[in-house]
Design a protein around this motif. Structure first.
Motif, mmCIF file in Angstrom:
data_model
loop_
_atom_site.group_PDB
_atom_site.id
_atom_site.type_symbol
_atom_site.label_atom_id
_atom_site.label_comp_id
_atom_site.label_asym_id
_atom_site.label_seq_id
_atom_site.Cartn_x
_atom_site.Cartn_y
_atom_site.Cartn_z
ATOM 1 N N ALA A 142 -41.905 22.908 12.878
ATOM 2 C CA ALA A 142 -41.440 22.522 11.537
ATOM 3 C C ALA A 142 -42.373 21.482 10.934
ATOM 4 C CB ALA A 142 -40.015 21.973 11.606
ATOM 5 N N GLY A 143 -42.252 21.288 9.630
ATOM 6 C CA GLY A 143 -42.991 20.245 8.937
ATOM 7 C C GLY A 143 -44.492 20.486 8.921
ATOM 8 N N ASN A 144 -45.254 19.421 9.097
ATOM 9 C CA ASN A 144 -46.714 19.531 9.036
ATOM 10 C C ASN A 144 -47.271 20.456 10.110
ATOM 11 O OD1 ASN A 144 -47.106 17.841 6.823
ATOM 12 N ND2 ASN A 144 -47.209 15.995 8.079
ATOM 13 N N LEU A 145 -46.643 20.457 11.290
ATOM 14 C CA LEU A 145 -47.106 21.355 12.346
ATOM 15 C C LEU A 145 -46.955 22.812 11.908
ATOM 16 C CD1 LEU A 145 -48.132 21.946 15.177
ATOM 17 C CD2 LEU A 145 -45.777 21.722 16.014
ATOM 18 N N ALA A 146 -45.828 23.148 11.310
ATOM 19 C CA ALA A 146 -45.611 24.523 10.836
ATOM 20 C C ALA A 146 -46.640 24.891 9.775
ATOM 21 C CB ALA A 146 -44.199 24.670 10.284
ATOM 22 N N ARG A 147 -46.922 23.972 8.873
ATOM 23 C CA ARG A 147 -47.912 24.248 7.820
ATOM 24 C C ARG A 147 -49.312 24.399 8.407
ATOM 25 N NH1 ARG A 147 -45.697 23.699 2.813
ATOM 26 N NH2 ARG A 147 -43.732 22.523 2.659
ATOM 27 N N ASP A 148 -49.625 23.605 9.407
ATOM 28 C CA ASP A 148 -50.940 23.715 10.041
ATOM 29 C C ASP A 148 -51.083 25.049 10.769
ATOM 30 O OD1 ASP A 148 -51.703 21.253 9.081
ATOM 31 O OD2 ASP A 148 -51.264 20.171 10.945
ATOM 32 N N ILE A 149 -50.031 25.476 11.423
ATOM 33 C CA ILE A 149 -50.088 26.753 12.134
ATOM 34 C C ILE A 149 -50.218 27.914 11.150
ATOM 35 C CG2 ILE A 149 -48.758 28.334 13.609
ATOM 36 C CD1 ILE A 149 -47.687 25.906 15.080
ATOM 37 N N GLU A 150 -49.673 27.762 9.957
ATOM 38 C CA GLU A 150 -49.801 28.823 8.946
ATOM 39 C C GLU A 150 -51.255 29.034 8.528
ATOM 40 O OE1 GLU A 150 -47.295 28.706 5.564
ATOM 41 O OE2 GLU A 150 -45.465 29.094 6.702
ATOM 42 N N LYS A 151 -52.112 28.063 8.787
ATOM 43 C CA LYS A 151 -53.526 28.211 8.463
ATOM 44 C C LYS A 151 -54.242 29.092 9.489
ATOM 45 C CE LYS A 151 -53.486 23.552 6.478
ATOM 46 N NZ LYS A 151 -53.950 22.147 6.641
ATOM 47 N N MET A 152 -53.577 29.357 10.615
ATOM 48 C CA MET A 152 -54.150 30.203 11.658
ATOM 49 C C MET A 152 -53.854 31.678 11.372
ATOM 50 S SD MET A 152 -52.850 28.122 15.043
ATOM 51 C CE MET A 152 -53.052 26.349 15.225
ATOM 52 N N SER A 153 -54.609 32.555 12.017
ATOM 53 C CA SER A 153 -54.278 33.975 11.996
ATOM 54 C C SER A 153 -53.061 34.200 12.897
ATOM 55 C CB SER A 153 -55.450 34.817 12.498
ATOM 56 O OG SER A 153 -55.672 34.563 13.882
ATOM 57 N N ASP A 154 -52.447 35.370 12.814
ATOM 58 C CA ASP A 154 -51.307 35.676 13.679
ATOM 59 C C ASP A 154 -51.705 35.607 15.151
ATOM 60 O OD1 ASP A 154 -49.797 36.012 11.438
ATOM 61 O OD2 ASP A 154 -49.374 38.145 11.747
ATOM 62 N N VAL A 155 -52.888 36.108 15.464
ATOM 63 C CA VAL A 155 -53.367 36.075 16.846
ATOM 64 C C VAL A 155 -53.512 34.633 17.326
ATOM 65 C CG1 VAL A 155 -55.301 36.632 18.377
ATOM 66 C CG2 VAL A 155 -54.549 38.296 16.665
ATOM 67 N N GLU A 156 -54.087 33.789 16.499
ATOM 68 C CA GLU A 156 -54.276 32.383 16.863
ATOM 69 C C GLU A 156 -52.940 31.657 16.979
ATOM 70 O OE1 GLU A 156 -58.608 31.547 14.718
ATOM 71 O OE2 GLU A 156 -56.741 31.369 13.565
ATOM 72 N N ALA A 157 -52.013 31.963 16.060
ATOM 73 C CA ALA A 157 -50.703 31.309 16.095
ATOM 74 C C ALA A 157 -49.947 31.684 17.367
ATOM 75 C CB ALA A 157 -49.901 31.696 14.855
ATOM 76 N N ALA A 158 -49.984 32.962 17.723
ATOM 77 C CA ALA A 158 -49.311 33.400 18.947
ATOM 78 C C ALA A 158 -49.951 32.768 20.177
ATOM 79 C CB ALA A 158 -49.352 34.924 19.042
ATOM 80 N N ALA A 159 -51.281 32.660 20.174
ATOM 81 C CA ALA A 159 -51.980 32.028 21.295
ATOM 82 C C ALA A 159 -51.610 30.553 21.400
ATOM 83 C CB ALA A 159 -53.491 32.194 21.121
ATOM 84 N N PHE A 160 -51.464 29.891 20.251
ATOM 85 C CA PHE A 160 -51.066 28.479 20.239
ATOM 86 C C PHE A 160 -49.685 28.316 20.853
ATOM 87 C CE2 PHE A 160 -49.053 24.771 18.360
ATOM 88 C CZ PHE A 160 -50.031 23.800 18.487
ATOM 89 N N ALA A 161 -48.745 29.178 20.448
ATOM 90 C CA ALA A 161 -47.387 29.097 20.989
ATOM 91 C C ALA A 161 -47.382 29.368 22.490
ATOM 92 C CB ALA A 161 -46.488 30.092 20.270
ATOM 93 N N PHE A 162 -48.153 30.376 22.912
ATOM 94 C CA PHE A 162 -48.191 30.704 24.338
ATOM 95 C C PHE A 162 -48.816 29.563 25.139
ATOM 96 C CE2 PHE A 162 -50.293 32.970 27.980
ATOM 97 C CZ PHE A 162 -49.115 33.223 28.678
ATOM 98 N N ALA A 163 -49.758 28.853 24.551
ATOM 99 C CA ALA A 163 -50.368 27.710 25.238
ATOM 100 C C ALA A 163 -49.331 26.636 25.542
ATOM 101 C CB ALA A 163 -51.497 27.130 24.385
ATOM 102 N N GLN A 164 -48.339 26.479 24.652
ATOM 103 C CA GLN A 164 -47.268 25.515 24.912
ATOM 104 C C GLN A 164 -46.417 25.972 26.088
ATOM 105 O OE1 GLN A 164 -47.937 22.899 22.854
ATOM 106 N NE2 GLN A 164 -49.424 24.398 22.094
ATOM 107 N N VAL A 165 -46.217 27.289 26.211
ATOM 108 C CA VAL A 165 -45.473 27.821 27.350
ATOM 109 C C VAL A 165 -46.231 27.561 28.653
ATOM 110 C CG1 VAL A 165 -44.519 29.919 28.401
ATOM 111 C CG2 VAL A 165 -44.408 29.624 25.922
#
Length: 511
Positions: free
Chosen positions: A376-399
């Motif tokens: 949410a917030g600034n983090l959500a907006r920053d992730i929106e600047k990524m491609s779908d592939v990059e966003a999914a990779a970012f989320a998986f990195a947290q896992v």
């Protein structure tokens, strides 16, 4: 109700007083569908215009994984008979998975089924999470109404805001006065500065930041933007919070059945007046009716993409401008096997709220091996600047931080509510220095224009049932005005005034 563009100059005029009353509803989210359904059931001719190629708006149940996953709203907040949507869901027999009872510190979750980890993948003991949760509640209580119970906080606030030139405290004005407002973040900092016993160190401090991160998720924005004066003005219904196991799509499909819905119809202009209204669409079509219900997201209204002729009154323009809209997104990761604990949610603490993580475990609620990352917030907006592939990779990195044995996801889905031109945000919140009454000002009709949506619900902002109830409310207002005008009785002349009267009632008795 539909005319060609060459006839558009004459559309703001009823063709016959013998024809049925008519209305155009703009936006096929829950508010718009509820309004259209209510008007159609009252024998109105209704056309529902939607800019997307689907109905639902910010409610979007995706079936790409082979089963329903809500990529927008997914909870019924307040599982009780008083919830306006409860009867609809109950009649349909749709199952809910309760994730929280009443008054949880995590809003939509209880501290009963969770796993919280540090950055190194070590699970944090439950006793520490519970203890810090109690501290977080104490901080919020201390920061909330200023009273004799927290004189140090009052004094510090007065000193920082300089509310009194003489240095006197004037504590009664700390809440409810826009000029004395501050952010939740600033209030928490002041509390901690004045209450050493509430300060946390080391891992406990990171857990506290995670609680703040979850609060930011509830309001879809960062804590430095949430109003201290108004953050707790929302009416929380009893019964806790229930996750829609089969998604929200069956509900809105049921409500929309039989309605005249025109998809891919992006409204560009609304010409309105006492004799009727004309709505122009980007494809060149023009629709005419007695009244218009505007149920588009406030993020879209703020862009002025829809032109009004004549322009809206200054007080209405101000309400649109003052309303704040946040962003919370979802990244759904579909796995082949379940490798995580059998808990409702997983979290990762960090040294900043921005870097904390939260995952909803759909497997616990639905049986499907899906984790949903919810920034949410600034983090959500920053992730929106990524491609779908990059966003999914970012989320998986947290896992992977917490579960090194995690297998790669087979599929993923990424929402982008902030960048979506048809939403431009997830839902509204109370911004610093903005009065909570702006929700009601946004709802008040302007002549034969009626407004609906979660951002027009002072009681239930940011919720599906709030959107639904305002749609019904706008339809009831519309019925009253149009019926009166067809009987040569103008019941609402004051609604076009420059500033609405303070005594304008909340139309909640009908709900």
């Amino acid at each position: 109700m539909e005319l060609s563009t060459k006839n558009s100059k004459k559309v703001v005029q009823r063709t016959s007083h013998l024809s049925p009353p008519s209305a155009i509803v703009i936006g096929a989210g829950f508010a718009g569908v509820a309004a259209a359904r209510t008007l159609r059931d009252a024998s109105f001719n209704v056309v529902l215009l939607e800019s997307r190629d689907r109905i639902g708006g910010r409610v979007h149940t995706d079936y790409s994984f082979g089963f329903p996953v809500d990529m927008g709203a997914s909870w019924l907040h307040g599982v009780c008979e008083e919830n306006p949507l409860a009867p609809v869901i109950g009649r349909m027999g749709l199952p809910l998975y309760r994730t929280s009872g009443d008054n949880s510190v995590l809003f939509d979750h209880d501290l009963e089924s969770y796993a919280l980890f540090d950055d190194n993948g070590t699970q944090i003991p439950h006793y520490l999470v519970t203890k810090v949760g109690e501290v977080f509640e104490a901080i919020l209580k201390e920061a909330s109404p200023c009273s004799s119970l927290c004189p140090n906080f009052c004094l510090s606030v007065c000193q920082r805001l300089q509310v009194s030139a003489s240095g006197s405290m004037q504590t009664d004005k700390l809440r409810g006065d826009q000029s004395n407002d501050m952010s939740i973040k600033q209030a928490i900092e002041i509390v901690l500065a004045n209450r050493p016993d509430l300060r946390q160190e080391g891992l406990a401090h990171e857990v506290l930041l995670w609680y703040i991160c979850r609060m930011e998720g509830w309001f879809s924005t960062d804590s430095d933007k949430i109003s201290l004066n108004s953050w707790d003005k929302e009416e929380l219904l009893s019964g806790g919070h229930g996750l829609m196991v089969r998604g929200y799509l069956p509900v809105i499909n049921k409500l929309a059945k039989g309605l005249d819905i025109r998809l891919n119809h992006k409204v560009t202009k609304i010409k309105w007046g006492r004799n009727g209204a004309a709505v122009s669409v980007a494809n060149g079509k023009v629709f005419v009716a007695d009244a218009v219900v505007i149920a588009v997201p406030v993020g879209v209204l703020k862009t002025r993409r829809i032109q009004f002729e004549p322009t809206l009154p200054a007080w209405k323009e101000a309400a649109i401008s003052e309303m704040e809209v946040g962003v919370e997104n979802k990244i759904a990761l579909h796995f082949g096997t379940v490798f995580w604990p059998n808990v409702e949610f997983l979290g990762v603490v960090s040294s900043t709220a921005y870097c904390c993580s939260y995952f909803l475990n759909l497997h616990k609620a639905t049986g499907h091996p899906v984790l949903i990352y919810m920034p949410a917030g600034n983090l959500a907006r920053d992730i929106e600047k990524m491609s779908d592939v990059e966003a999914a990779a970012f989320a998986f990195a947290q896992v992977k931080k917490i579960l090194p044995q995690a297998s790669e996801p087979m599929q993923y889905l990424v929402s982008r509510w902030g960048g979506d031109e048809n939403s431009l945000g997830s839902y509204s919140y109370d911004g610093v220095g903005k009065a909570h009454e702006v929700y009601e000002k946004l709802r008040i009709p302007v002549d034969n224009l009626f407004f609906a949506g979660e951002a027009t619900s002072a009681a239930y902002p940011g919720t599906v049932h709030g959107a639904f109830s305002t749609g019904v409310m706008a339809a009831e207002d519309c019925k009253m005005l149009v019926s009166g005008r067809l009987s040569e009785l103008d019941l609402c002349p004051a609604m076009a005034a420059e500033e609405p009267a303070v005594s304008v009632p909340l139309l909640i008795s009908r709900m």
